[in-house]
Design a protein around this motif. Structure first.
Motif, PDB file in Angstrom:
ATOM      1  N   PRO A   9      47.603 -13.643  -3.395  1.00  0.00           N
ATOM      2  CA  PRO A   9      47.117 -12.818  -4.023  1.00  0.00           C
ATOM      3  C   PRO A   9      46.282 -13.675  -5.012  1.00  0.00           C
ATOM      4  O   PRO A   9      47.676 -14.122  -6.321  1.00  0.00           O
ATOM      5  CB  PRO A   9      47.226 -11.105  -4.180  1.00  0.00           C
ATOM      6  CG  PRO A   9      48.348 -11.931  -4.530  1.00  0.00           C
ATOM      7  CD  PRO A   9      48.913 -12.763  -2.589  1.00  0.00           C
ATOM      8  N   PRO A  10      45.123 -13.514  -5.732  1.00  0.00           N
ATOM      9  CA  PRO A  10      45.047 -15.187  -6.867  1.00  0.00           C
ATOM     10  C   PRO A  10      45.650 -14.630  -8.313  1.00  0.00           C
ATOM     11  O   PRO A  10      46.349 -15.138  -9.277  1.00  0.00           O
ATOM     12  CB  PRO A  10      43.499 -15.531  -7.242  1.00  0.00           C
ATOM     13  CG  PRO A  10      43.291 -15.119  -5.310  1.00  0.00           C
ATOM     14  CD  PRO A  10      43.896 -14.093  -5.383  1.00  0.00           C
ATOM     15  N   GLN A  11      45.725 -13.131  -8.207  1.00  0.00           N
ATOM     16  CA  GLN A  11      45.496 -12.985  -9.854  1.00  0.00           C
ATOM     17  C   GLN A  11      47.344 -12.860 -10.283  1.00  0.00           C
ATOM     18  O   GLN A  11      47.595 -12.887 -10.986  1.00  0.00           O
ATOM     19  CB  GLN A  11      45.015 -10.857  -9.717  1.00  0.00           C
ATOM     20  CG  GLN A  11      45.214 -10.298 -11.025  1.00  0.00           C
ATOM     21  CD  GLN A  11      44.412 -11.072 -12.324  1.00  0.00           C
ATOM     22  OE1 GLN A  11      43.161 -11.389 -11.151  1.00  0.00           O
ATOM     23  NE2 GLN A  11      44.846 -11.023 -13.038  1.00  0.00           N
ATOM     24  N   ASP A  12      47.994 -12.858  -8.653  1.00  0.00           N
ATOM     25  CA  ASP A  12      49.610 -12.940  -8.857  1.00  0.00           C
ATOM     26  C   ASP A  12      49.796 -13.613  -9.388  1.00  0.00           C
ATOM     27  O   ASP A  12      50.508 -14.119 -10.076  1.00  0.00           O
ATOM     28  CB  ASP A  12      50.425 -12.468  -7.954  1.00  0.00           C
ATOM     29  CG  ASP A  12      50.453 -10.868  -7.573  1.00  0.00           C
ATOM     30  OD1 ASP A  12      49.583 -10.023  -8.243  1.00  0.00           O
ATOM     31  OD2 ASP A  12      50.229 -10.510  -6.326  1.00  0.00           O
ATOM     32  N   VAL A  13      48.946 -14.757  -8.911  1.00  0.00           N
ATOM     33  CA  VAL A  13      49.606 -16.353  -9.147  1.00  0.00           C
ATOM     34  C   VAL A  13      49.184 -16.405 -11.252  1.00  0.00           C
ATOM     35  O   VAL A  13      49.994 -17.618 -11.391  1.00  0.00           O
ATOM     36  CB  VAL A  13      48.490 -17.052  -9.055  1.00  0.00           C
ATOM     37  CG1 VAL A  13      48.122 -18.412  -9.274  1.00  0.00           C
ATOM     38  CG2 VAL A  13      49.293 -17.542  -6.953  1.00  0.00           C
ATOM     39  N   LEU A  14      47.992 -16.007 -11.095  1.00  0.00           N
ATOM     40  CA  LEU A  14      47.171 -16.315 -12.202  1.00  0.00           C
ATOM     41  C   LEU A  14      48.665 -15.343 -13.535  1.00  0.00           C
ATOM     42  O   LEU A  14      49.065 -15.639 -15.444  1.00  0.00           O
ATOM     43  CB  LEU A  14      45.904 -15.826 -12.936  1.00  0.00           C
ATOM     44  CG  LEU A  14      44.706 -16.201 -12.570  1.00  0.00           C
ATOM     45  CD1 LEU A  14      43.707 -15.935 -12.424  1.00  0.00           C
ATOM     46  CD2 LEU A  14      45.145 -18.032 -12.516  1.00  0.00           C
ATOM     47  N   GLU A  15      48.835 -14.288 -13.864  1.00  0.00           N
ATOM     48  CA  GLU A  15      49.458 -13.266 -14.112  1.00  0.00           C
ATOM     49  C   GLU A  15      51.054 -13.763 -13.775  1.00  0.00           C
ATOM     50  O   GLU A  15      52.327 -14.144 -15.600  1.00  0.00           O
ATOM     51  CB  GLU A  15      49.931 -11.682 -13.626  1.00  0.00           C
ATOM     52  CG  GLU A  15      49.169 -10.868 -13.795  1.00  0.00           C
ATOM     53  CD  GLU A  15      48.681  -9.682 -12.983  1.00  0.00           C
ATOM     54  OE1 GLU A  15      49.840  -9.551 -11.938  1.00  0.00           O
ATOM     55  OE2 GLU A  15      47.927  -8.769 -12.902  1.00  0.00           O
ATOM     56  N   ARG A  16      52.094 -14.545 -12.550  1.00  0.00           N
ATOM     57  CA  ARG A  16      53.070 -15.002 -13.095  1.00  0.00           C
ATOM     58  C   ARG A  16      52.725 -16.911 -14.122  1.00  0.00           C
ATOM     59  O   ARG A  16      53.373 -16.913 -15.005  1.00  0.00           O
ATOM     60  CB  ARG A  16      53.633 -15.479 -11.187  1.00  0.00           C
ATOM     61  CG  ARG A  16      54.748 -16.713 -11.673  1.00  0.00           C
ATOM     62  CD  ARG A  16      55.165 -16.713 -10.091  1.00  0.00           C
ATOM     63  NE  ARG A  16      54.701 -17.452  -9.604  1.00  0.00           N
ATOM     64  CZ  ARG A  16      53.968 -17.921  -8.614  1.00  0.00           C
ATOM     65  NH1 ARG A  16      53.472 -16.913  -8.084  1.00  0.00           N
ATOM     66  NH2 ARG A  16      53.340 -19.025  -8.328  1.00  0.00           N
ATOM     67  N   SER A  50      43.178 -20.554 -15.196  1.00  0.00           N
ATOM     68  CA  SER A  50      43.489 -21.667 -13.965  1.00  0.00           C
ATOM     69  C   SER A  50      43.827 -22.623 -14.207  1.00  0.00           C
ATOM     70  O   SER A  50      44.522 -23.568 -13.126  1.00  0.00           O
ATOM     71  CB  SER A  50      42.633 -20.982 -12.550  1.00  0.00           C
ATOM     72  OG  SER A  50      41.093 -22.202 -13.508  1.00  0.00           O
ATOM     73  N   THR A  51      44.045 -23.391 -14.651  1.00  0.00           N
ATOM     74  CA  THR A  51      44.158 -24.377 -15.180  1.00  0.00           C
ATOM     75  C   THR A  51      45.346 -24.466 -15.345  1.00  0.00           C
ATOM     76  O   THR A  51      46.177 -25.726 -14.504  1.00  0.00           O
ATOM     77  CB  THR A  51      44.038 -25.382 -16.491  1.00  0.00           C
ATOM     78  OG1 THR A  51      42.195 -25.487 -16.023  1.00  0.00           O
ATOM     79  CG2 THR A  51      43.953 -26.999 -16.600  1.00  0.00           C
ATOM     80  N   ALA A  52      46.731 -24.660 -15.860  1.00  0.00           N
ATOM     81  CA  ALA A  52      47.787 -24.325 -16.178  1.00  0.00           C
ATOM     82  C   ALA A  52      48.239 -23.585 -14.701  1.00  0.00           C
ATOM     83  O   ALA A  52      49.438 -24.577 -14.489  1.00  0.00           O
ATOM     84  CB  ALA A  52      47.714 -23.378 -17.314  1.00  0.00           C
ATOM     85  N   ALA A  53      47.303 -23.157 -14.296  1.00  0.00           N
ATOM     86  CA  ALA A  53      48.390 -22.519 -12.667  1.00  0.00           C
ATOM     87  C   ALA A  53      48.346 -23.622 -11.829  1.00  0.00           C
ATOM     88  O   ALA A  53      49.412 -23.602 -11.141  1.00  0.00           O
ATOM     89  CB  ALA A  53      47.061 -21.260 -11.838  1.00  0.00           C
TER      90      ALA A  53
END
Length: 297
Positions: A9-16, A50-53
């Protein structure tokens, strides 16, 4: 060859990612004068991180290195570029705060970014930002001509939109001990994702923006703007397929690979309206990957 399933789930990645860089971000902003910090915070409110991710996930693909500072540096660099885009287009931060304060904030962001990178990282970032600047210079020159072809439009789009995502992936991988070959594949992954995202951004942009790729495609080929949009969606799908091919080739850890693939799809083809061409199924056969390479060559 690593198998890639687009399931994270992308949202989890961005929140992390936000949770990881937030303490460092707040400490960095505290270094700025109030007037400059206000502009930076305005810009950060529009960032999806998303760049930081990409930095964090690219590092996780190869090891357990702490790359939070690198991730923050690339996010600051991306915002630096976005503030300059506001200046060029006379929108956003320039409309709210004026040109002088926006320039000052963009310069401060560049200093914050470079201060958080080791010297090799600064060199990679400088090359990426020079590519962005070159893209803007070419774009200004193109506005004064009537004979611009589609290849030139695509070259400018790549220079402006792919350089930082490519650098983010490369820096994250190198920080975690990836080989030059592995980091190179991830750099190509980031490069393709950046251009795919630009195609989708332009599909979703108003028809009145004459610099968008659908409008440029329509003018260059005689098709309608809707035809130009469909072409851009197809190109985004091909770029995504090629990006995932590079991701497979670098031999990443499975979970990070899944999350990188999911994030790549989320910021590109998944954003297209359901009424338009569905996002492509990621090809798993080498023939499909080869066809994507040949089409985009």
């Amino acid at each position: 060859m690593t198998s890639i399933d687009v399931v994270a789930p992308p949202q989890d990645v961005l929140e992390r990612t936000r949770a990881t860089v937030e303490p460092l971000l707040r400490a960095a902003l505290a270094e700025l004068p109030d007037e400059t910090r206000e502009v930076v915070e305005f810009g950060l409110a529009r960032q999806d991180f998303s760049t930081a991710a990409l930095v964090l996930l690219s590092a996780e693909a190869f090891g357990d290195a702490d790359v939070a500072l690198v991730a923050l540096a690339l996010e600051f660099a991306h915002l630096h570029e976005q503030l300059h885009a506001d200046l060029m287009a006379r929108r956003g931060a320039r409309e709210v705060f004026g040109a002088d304060r926006t320039v000052s904030a963009a310069d401060a962001l560049l200093s914050l970014a470079c201060a958080r990178l080791p010297k090799p990282g600064v060199l990679i970032l400088n090359v990426a930002l020079m590519s962005v600047v070159d893209g803007y210079v070419q774009e200004i020159e193109m506005d004064e001509r009537d004979d611009v072809d589609m290849a030139e439009y695509l070259g400018v789009a790549a220079a402006k939109s792919s350089s930082l995502t490519a650098a983010a992936c490369e820096l994250g991988a190198l920080a975690a001990g990836a080989s030059a070959s592995q980091a190179g594949h991830l750099r190509e992954f980031g490069d393709d994702i950046g251009l795919a995202r630009r195609h989708v951004d332009d599909v979703l942009a108003p028809d009145t923006d004459h610099r968008t790729l659908p409008v440029a495609a329509a003018i260059s080929s005689g098709m309608t703007v809707d035809g130009g949009r469909k072409w851009c969606e197809q190109q985004a799908g091909l770029l995504l397929a090629r990006a995932l091919h590079h991701l497979r080739q670098c031999g990443p850890r499975a979970r990070a690979a899944d999350e990188l693939a999911s994030l790549a799809r989320a910021v590109t083809t998944a954003r297209c309206a359901p009424a338009r061409t569905p996002a492509p199924v990621v090809p798993s056969q080498s023939t499909a990957e080869s066809r994507a390479d040949q089409t985009l060559a």
